[in-house]
Design an enzyme around this catalytic site. Structure first.
Site, mmCIF file in Angstrom:
data_model
loop_
_atom_site.group_PDB
_atom_site.id
_atom_site.type_symbol
_atom_site.label_atom_id
_atom_site.label_comp_id
_atom_site.label_asym_id
_atom_site.label_seq_id
_atom_site.Cartn_x
_atom_site.Cartn_y
_atom_site.Cartn_z
ATOM 1 N N ASP A 297 0.839 -1.062 0.021
ATOM 2 C CA ASP A 297 -0.061 -0.210 0.037
ATOM 3 C C ASP A 297 0.860 1.335 0.002
ATOM 4 O O ASP A 297 0.370 2.492 0.413
ATOM 5 C CB ASP A 297 -0.965 -0.071 1.298
ATOM 6 N N LYS B 8 -5.902 -5.119 -3.756
ATOM 7 C CA LYS B 8 -6.828 -5.712 -2.674
ATOM 8 C C LYS B 8 -7.975 -4.789 -2.210
ATOM 9 O O LYS B 8 -7.855 -3.593 -2.357
ATOM 10 C CB LYS B 8 -5.916 -6.023 -1.459
ATOM 11 N N CYS C 202 -2.805 -2.661 7.295
ATOM 12 C CA CYS C 202 -2.508 -3.796 6.159
ATOM 13 C C CYS C 202 -1.355 -4.609 6.434
ATOM 14 O O CYS C 202 -1.297 -5.632 5.907
ATOM 15 C CB CYS C 202 -2.392 -2.800 5.089
#
Length: 220
Positions: free
Chosen positions: A4, A116, A149
Protein backbone atom coordinates in the site's frame (compact mmCIF):
# COMPACT_ATOMS: atom_id res chain seq x y z
CA UNK A 1 6.58 -7.18 -0.99
CA UNK A 2 5.48 -3.55 -0.89
CA UNK A 3 2.18 -2.98 0.94
CA UNK A 4 0.00 0.00 0.00
CA UNK A 5 2.77 2.51 -0.67
CA UNK A 6 0.41 4.46 -2.91
CA UNK A 7 -0.40 8.15 -3.24
CA UNK A 8 -3.66 8.04 -1.27
CA UNK A 9 -1.72 6.83 1.77
CA UNK A 10 1.71 8.41 1.49
CA UNK A 11 1.60 11.50 -0.73
CA UNK A 12 0.53 15.07 -0.15
CA UNK A 13 -2.92 15.54 -1.64
CA UNK A 14 -3.80 11.89 -1.11
CA UNK A 15 -6.67 10.47 0.94
CA UNK A 16 -4.91 10.44 4.30
CA UNK A 17 -3.38 13.86 3.85
CA UNK A 18 -6.78 15.28 2.86
CA UNK A 19 -8.24 13.76 6.03
CA UNK A 20 -5.73 15.68 8.12
CA UNK A 21 -3.69 12.61 9.07
CA UNK A 22 0.04 13.03 9.62
CA UNK A 23 1.75 11.01 6.89
CA UNK A 24 5.30 12.13 7.65
CA UNK A 25 6.23 8.72 9.08
CA UNK A 26 5.12 7.04 5.84
CA UNK A 27 7.17 9.46 3.78
CA UNK A 28 10.22 8.73 5.97
CA UNK A 29 10.25 5.06 4.97
CA UNK A 30 10.30 5.80 1.22
CA UNK A 31 14.08 6.17 0.94
CA UNK A 32 15.05 3.02 2.89
CA UNK A 33 12.39 1.09 1.00
CA UNK A 34 13.79 2.33 -2.32
CA UNK A 35 17.24 1.09 -1.30
CA UNK A 36 15.81 -2.29 -0.33
CA UNK A 37 14.02 -2.58 -3.67
CA UNK A 38 17.19 -1.72 -5.56
CA UNK A 39 19.10 -4.42 -3.68
CA UNK A 40 16.30 -6.96 -4.14
CA UNK A 41 16.14 -6.34 -7.89
CA UNK A 42 19.89 -6.63 -8.23
CA UNK A 43 19.72 -9.94 -6.37
CA UNK A 44 16.96 -11.18 -8.68
CA UNK A 45 14.21 -11.30 -6.05
CA UNK A 46 10.58 -11.08 -7.18
CA UNK A 47 8.93 -7.77 -6.23
CA UNK A 48 5.19 -7.81 -5.48
CA UNK A 49 3.16 -4.65 -4.89
CA UNK A 50 -0.10 -4.80 -2.95
CA UNK A 51 -2.44 -1.91 -3.70
CA UNK A 52 -5.66 -1.02 -1.89
CA UNK A 53 -8.11 0.00 -4.58
CA UNK A 54 -11.78 -0.45 -5.38
CA UNK A 55 -13.79 -0.75 -8.58
CA UNK A 56 -15.42 2.34 -10.06
CA UNK A 57 -18.87 1.34 -8.82
CA UNK A 58 -17.63 0.41 -5.31
CA UNK A 59 -19.21 -3.02 -5.73
CA UNK A 60 -16.26 -4.60 -3.90
CA UNK A 61 -16.36 -2.19 -0.95
CA UNK A 62 -18.69 -4.41 1.07
CA UNK A 63 -22.37 -4.55 1.95
CA UNK A 64 -24.18 -1.40 3.05
CA UNK A 65 -23.53 -1.78 6.78
CA UNK A 66 -20.22 -3.66 6.61
CA UNK A 67 -17.35 -2.16 8.61
CA UNK A 68 -15.17 -2.06 5.51
CA UNK A 69 -17.68 0.10 3.62
CA UNK A 70 -18.64 2.29 6.58
CA UNK A 71 -15.06 3.03 7.62
CA UNK A 72 -13.82 3.71 4.10
CA UNK A 73 -16.72 6.00 3.23
CA UNK A 74 -15.70 8.14 6.21
CA UNK A 75 -12.57 8.85 4.15
CA UNK A 76 -14.72 9.72 1.08
CA UNK A 77 -13.62 6.70 -0.94
CA UNK A 78 -14.91 7.06 -4.49
CA UNK A 79 -15.12 10.87 -4.39
CA UNK A 80 -13.71 12.75 -7.37
CA UNK A 81 -10.85 15.09 -6.49
CA UNK A 82 -8.20 17.17 -8.18
CA UNK A 83 -4.87 15.35 -7.88
CA UNK A 84 -1.63 17.29 -7.32
CA UNK A 85 -0.64 16.55 -10.93
CA UNK A 86 -3.64 18.57 -12.11
CA UNK A 87 -5.68 15.61 -13.28
CA UNK A 88 -9.00 14.35 -11.96
CA UNK A 89 -8.72 11.40 -9.62
CA UNK A 90 -11.02 9.37 -7.40
CA UNK A 91 -10.12 8.48 -3.85
CA UNK A 92 -8.86 4.89 -3.55
CA UNK A 93 -10.26 3.86 -6.94
CA UNK A 94 -8.23 1.57 -9.17
CA UNK A 95 -6.12 3.02 -11.97
CA UNK A 96 -6.22 6.60 -10.70
CA UNK A 97 -3.51 8.87 -9.27
CA UNK A 98 -4.57 7.93 -5.74
CA UNK A 99 -3.80 4.24 -6.19
CA UNK A 100 -0.59 4.81 -8.16
CA UNK A 101 2.53 3.75 -6.28
CA UNK A 102 4.56 6.64 -4.82
CA UNK A 103 6.91 7.72 -7.66
CA UNK A 104 10.15 6.88 -5.86
CA UNK A 105 8.98 3.27 -5.48
CA UNK A 106 7.24 2.81 -8.84
CA UNK A 107 7.02 -0.73 -10.21
CA UNK A 108 9.37 -1.87 -12.94
CA UNK A 109 9.14 -4.46 -15.68
CA UNK A 110 8.75 -7.89 -14.16
CA UNK A 111 7.20 -6.68 -10.92
CA UNK A 112 3.79 -8.05 -9.95
CA UNK A 113 0.88 -5.84 -8.86
CA UNK A 114 -2.01 -7.25 -6.83
CA UNK A 115 -5.06 -5.13 -6.01
CA UNK A 116 -6.81 -5.81 -2.71
CA UNK A 117 -10.06 -4.61 -1.17
CA UNK A 118 -9.46 -5.47 2.47
CA UNK A 119 -6.56 -4.93 4.86
CA UNK A 120 -4.98 -8.33 4.19
CA UNK A 121 -3.26 -8.89 0.88
CA UNK A 122 -4.54 -12.47 0.89
CA UNK A 123 -8.27 -11.79 1.27
CA UNK A 124 -10.04 -12.60 -2.02
CA UNK A 125 -6.93 -11.88 -4.09
CA UNK A 126 -4.65 -13.94 -6.28
CA UNK A 127 -1.66 -13.39 -3.97
CA UNK A 128 -1.57 -16.91 -2.52
CA UNK A 129 -1.82 -18.56 -5.94
CA UNK A 130 0.85 -16.23 -7.35
CA UNK A 131 3.26 -17.11 -4.54
CA UNK A 132 2.58 -20.81 -4.95
CA UNK A 133 3.15 -20.62 -8.71
CA UNK A 134 6.46 -18.86 -8.05
CA UNK A 135 7.40 -21.42 -5.40
CA UNK A 136 7.91 -18.73 -2.75
CA UNK A 137 7.75 -19.37 1.00
CA UNK A 138 9.75 -16.43 2.38
CA UNK A 139 8.38 -12.88 2.27
CA UNK A 140 10.24 -9.63 2.95
CA UNK A 141 7.58 -7.10 3.95
CA UNK A 142 7.65 -3.31 3.60
CA UNK A 143 4.87 -0.72 3.44
CA UNK A 144 2.03 0.85 5.38
CA UNK A 145 0.39 0.82 7.70
CA UNK A 146 2.20 -1.32 10.27
CA UNK A 147 -0.71 -2.24 12.54
CA UNK A 148 -3.38 -2.51 9.87
CA UNK A 149 -2.54 -3.70 6.34
CA UNK A 150 1.00 -4.88 7.08
CA UNK A 151 0.09 -6.85 10.20
CA UNK A 152 -3.09 -8.21 8.59
CA UNK A 153 -1.08 -9.49 5.64
CA UNK A 154 1.61 -10.99 7.87
CA UNK A 155 -1.04 -12.76 9.97
CA UNK A 156 -2.66 -14.27 6.91
CA UNK A 157 0.77 -15.24 5.55
CA UNK A 158 1.55 -17.07 8.79
CA UNK A 159 -1.80 -18.92 8.62
CA UNK A 160 -0.78 -20.11 5.14
CA UNK A 161 2.69 -21.25 6.26
CA UNK A 162 4.68 -18.40 4.72
CA UNK A 163 7.60 -16.99 6.69
CA UNK A 164 7.53 -13.18 6.81
CA UNK A 165 10.35 -10.81 7.69
CA UNK A 166 9.19 -7.24 8.31
CA UNK A 167 11.79 -4.49 7.85
CA UNK A 168 11.06 -2.14 10.75
CA UNK A 169 12.44 1.01 9.11
CA UNK A 170 10.47 0.30 5.93
CA UNK A 171 7.03 0.18 7.56
CA UNK A 172 5.07 3.02 9.16
CA UNK A 173 1.91 3.68 11.15
CA UNK A 174 0.03 6.96 11.78
CA UNK A 175 -2.15 5.50 14.59
CA UNK A 176 -0.50 6.26 17.91
CA UNK A 177 2.47 7.92 16.23
CA UNK A 178 4.42 9.86 18.83
CA UNK A 179 2.96 7.95 21.77
CA UNK A 180 5.36 6.42 24.27
CA UNK A 181 4.12 2.98 23.15
CA UNK A 182 2.76 3.16 19.62
CA UNK A 183 0.71 0.80 17.47
CA UNK A 184 3.78 0.51 15.24
CA UNK A 185 5.86 -0.82 18.14
CA UNK A 186 3.10 -3.14 19.34
CA UNK A 187 2.69 -4.69 15.89
CA UNK A 188 6.43 -5.23 15.47
CA UNK A 189 6.51 -6.90 18.88
CA UNK A 190 3.72 -9.38 18.10
CA UNK A 191 5.22 -10.08 14.68
CA UNK A 192 8.62 -10.75 16.22
CA UNK A 193 7.17 -12.96 18.97
CA UNK A 194 4.59 -15.08 17.13
CA UNK A 195 3.85 -14.13 13.51
CA UNK A 196 7.23 -13.87 11.82
CA UNK A 197 10.50 -12.00 12.19
CA UNK A 198 11.65 -8.38 12.30
CA UNK A 199 14.79 -6.96 10.72
CA UNK A 200 15.80 -3.68 9.06
CA UNK A 201 16.94 -2.31 5.71
CA UNK A 202 20.62 -2.13 6.68
CA UNK A 203 20.82 -5.80 7.65
CA UNK A 204 18.83 -6.79 4.56
CA UNK A 205 21.18 -4.92 2.24
CA UNK A 206 24.29 -6.13 4.08
CA UNK A 207 23.12 -9.73 3.73
CA UNK A 208 23.39 -9.41 -0.04
CA UNK A 209 26.59 -7.39 -0.04
CA UNK A 210 28.47 -9.71 2.34
CA UNK A 211 29.13 -12.47 -0.23
CA UNK A 212 30.64 -9.83 -2.54
CA UNK A 213 32.92 -8.56 0.23
CA UNK A 214 34.05 -12.09 1.05
CA UNK A 215 34.77 -12.81 -2.62
CA UNK A 216 36.74 -9.58 -3.00
CA UNK A 217 38.81 -10.40 0.09
CA UNK A 218 39.68 -13.81 -1.34
CA UNK A 219 40.74 -12.23 -4.65
CA UNK A 220 43.02 -9.84 -2.81
Amino acid sequence: MVVDMENDFGSKGGMMDRAGIDISMIQKVVNPTARVLATAREAGLQIIYLKMGFRDDLSDLGSEESPNRVRHLLFHVGDTVNAPNGLKSRILIRNTWGTDIIPELKPQTGDIIVYKTRFSGFYRTELDSVLKQLGKKYLIITGCTTSVCVESTVRDAMFRDYSSIVLEDCVAEPIGYGFHRSNHDASLLVIQRVLGWVSNSKDFINAFQEPTRVTNQKLQ
